[in-house]
Design a protein around this motif. Sequence first.
Motif, PDB file in Angstrom:
ATOM      1  N   LEU A  14       0.835  -1.217   0.000  1.00 30.95           N
ATOM      2  CA  LEU A  14       0.000   0.000   0.000  1.00 30.95           C
ATOM      3  C   LEU A  14       0.865   1.260   0.000  1.00 30.95           C
ATOM      4  CD1 LEU A  14      -2.683  -0.992   2.698  1.00 30.95           C
ATOM      5  CD2 LEU A  14      -2.871  -1.191   0.207  1.00 30.95           C
ATOM      6  N   ALA A  15       2.165   1.090   0.304  1.00 34.78           N
ATOM      7  CA  ALA A  15       3.101   2.225   0.334  1.00 34.78           C
ATOM      8  C   ALA A  15       2.568   3.367   1.201  1.00 34.78           C
ATOM      9  CB  ALA A  15       3.395   2.729  -1.084  1.00 34.78           C
ATOM     10  N   ALA A  16       2.204   3.008   2.446  1.00 33.13           N
ATOM     11  CA  ALA A  16       1.639   4.012   3.356  1.00 33.13           C
ATOM     12  C   ALA A  16       2.726   4.954   3.863  1.00 33.13           C
ATOM     13  CB  ALA A  16       0.985   3.310   4.541  1.00 33.13           C
ATOM     14  N   ASP A  17       2.355   6.225   4.012  1.00 33.93           N
ATOM     15  CA  ASP A  17       3.262   7.196   4.618  1.00 33.93           C
ATOM     16  C   ASP A  17       3.152   7.174   6.132  1.00 33.93           C
ATOM     17  OD1 ASP A  17       4.117   8.732   2.097  1.00 33.93           O
ATOM     18  OD2 ASP A  17       1.928   8.666   1.966  1.00 33.93           O
ATOM     19  N   LEU A  18       1.976   6.818   6.586  1.00 32.03           N
ATOM     20  CA  LEU A  18       1.729   6.843   8.027  1.00 32.03           C
ATOM     21  C   LEU A  18       0.812   5.673   8.377  1.00 32.03           C
ATOM     22  CD1 LEU A  18       2.172   8.497  10.650  1.00 32.03           C
ATOM     23  CD2 LEU A  18       0.110   9.786  10.067  1.00 32.03           C
ATOM     24  N   ILE A  19       1.195   4.940   9.404  1.00 30.44           N
ATOM     25  CA  ILE A  19       0.353   3.843   9.888  1.00 30.44           C
ATOM     26  C   ILE A  19      -0.060   4.186  11.316  1.00 30.44           C
ATOM     27  CG2 ILE A  19       0.245   1.375  10.405  1.00 30.44           C
ATOM     28  CD1 ILE A  19       2.570   1.044   8.345  1.00 30.44           C
TER      29      ILE A  19
END
Lengths: 265, 382
Positions: free
Chosen positions: A111-116
């Motif tokens: 998902l290439a998340a910037d923030l989890i």
Amino acid sequence: MKIVVLVKSVPDTESKIKIAADGVSIDPAGVKFVMNPYDEFAVEEGLRIKERLKDDTTVVAVSMGPERGVEVLRTALAMGADDAIHVSDPAFEGGDAQANARVLAAVIKPLAADLILGGKQAIDFDAAQTCPAIAEYLEIPQALIVTELKLSDDKKTATARRRVEGGDELVELSLPALVTCEKGLNEPRYASLPGIMKAKKKEIKKVGLADSGLTAEQVGAAGSKSKVVKFHNLPERPAVKMIPGDAATQAKELVRLLREEAKVL
Amino acid sequence: MQFPLTEEHRLIQETARNFADNEIAPVADRHNREGSFPLELVKRLGELGFMGMLVPEQYGGTGLGNLPLVVALEEVNRVDASTGVTMSVQNSLVCAPIVHFANETLKQKYLPKLASGAFLGAYALSEPGSGSDAAGLVSSAVKDGDSYVLNGTKNFITTGAEADIVVAMVRTDPNHKTRGITAFILEKGWKGFSVGKKEEKLGLRSSSTVQLVFEDLRVPAANIVGELGLGFKIAMHTLDGGRIGIAAQAVGIAQACLDASVKYAEEREAFNQPIGRFQAVQFKLANMATKLEAARLLVYNAARLKDEGQPHGKEAAMAKLFASEMSNEAAREAVQIHGGAGYLEDFPVERYFRDARITEIYEGTSEIQRIVIARHLLKGLR
């Protein structure tokens, strides 16, 4: 930005918990399940960041577990999340926090998340391990039990405020990063009726073992190095003994009981 | 049978329940003791969409329908029947007749504000001389050019003091009893519109109930809902829907009575054991729970019929009749289970007991409901 929020279905705090016949699980019959309260802070924080940025930021809610996980995902969508992913497979059953984190990390990675964002702990088993382990698997920085979160203007770093003994600690994290949320971070919104109607039209994506890219040996009970051996109920509180008489008699009797019965003196 | 509530209904119920428990319940006792209208809470209910549940999306509502509405109403009424009736009136008695009968211009003008709670509304039918005999109303509207001049007094108007607009039934033709009544939308600020006496009530003490006075109140003819002479039909159609909401209110109050009674029966000890171990108390609880479930299903069914566009007048009357009488029985038994404590303000059942009473009276008394039901049965006698 892409923000992933982790949500878990847990028994409502007011539910009476019964240990199942197998001794190692909870009997779900008659138990009301809700979104883990700390995860509500995570969803709210994700939505607030999205609303503040007013750009193409999306919030994706991810839940792992049995079918009832769909309900908390629907709640997250009704609050305003854009997408939802339900991570579920018979092979995932019986996993410990580390095995579950391995699965979630594998699902989140593409998902290439910037923030989890996640709750500081789930109120069912109180391990507080899954989120930090996800950060480890993804090899990204983490800040746990956070009460304030600020993004830098260039969206490359985040500053997290953590309550520590005797004061607050400010931690700067380079993104992507994982943050777990503590009470006080925000006031979660109620799902509005228009939000609920929009949520109805959104699809909840199902992800199983095959999609995770992991093998059956890496997940669930097979992939766990710890397992629950037994649940015990708390011992029933013994009857309270009332000592009669005037203060002097009571004090004397209390000392005698503490010494002879309770054996603490 | 578990009535099939959908996932969507469950989410609506959850939001309503959480809002009721977290926001309304903590301040309900104070508002009821002070007799103060919880304006901020009512506005927040509007922001969440709870005031426009019967208003289609193109007019700013959700158009969810009556079944979701009664599900939500039960939750709000479970913690505070005063806030509950405010919500019921706004949805069923103010928004609904505008949706069903008003022209496009009026819908565009008023519905978005009502659905969001920016405007509060009231429904004015009863008068000092006419209650159950609604068609006996005498407040009058006389045509004068492009407008009507209204004179008269309206009684027992819920939310009347706070309302930005009022849907009022007024006599436009003295020669026809029912066909001489017309529905108008009035605005609060207009000259000749005033709020009269605030009523001090047995229950619902934080809902607002007032007299409205019209003195040479000039209303544009464009503010007629539907058409001239349609007012009585609109009033009766509207009350059919409103009844389902009041039935849901009765169910909510009864649920609160049951919850409080179960809690008390488990905690209170007498003769060295919790009173819930006595069959006398157990049987009361069993009866309460059973009748409550029956009432809830009647309410759900009437709401479902209305949503499906099927005839529902008889079913709405049955739901209102049964639920309101059930609710009063539940409130009486709840006080009985609490004993002397139930008679005190310190315990919530005292308020439930007072609040339940009105459900047998407003939006059609129990006697009127029986007449409605009987007329549906005895069609051959017309």
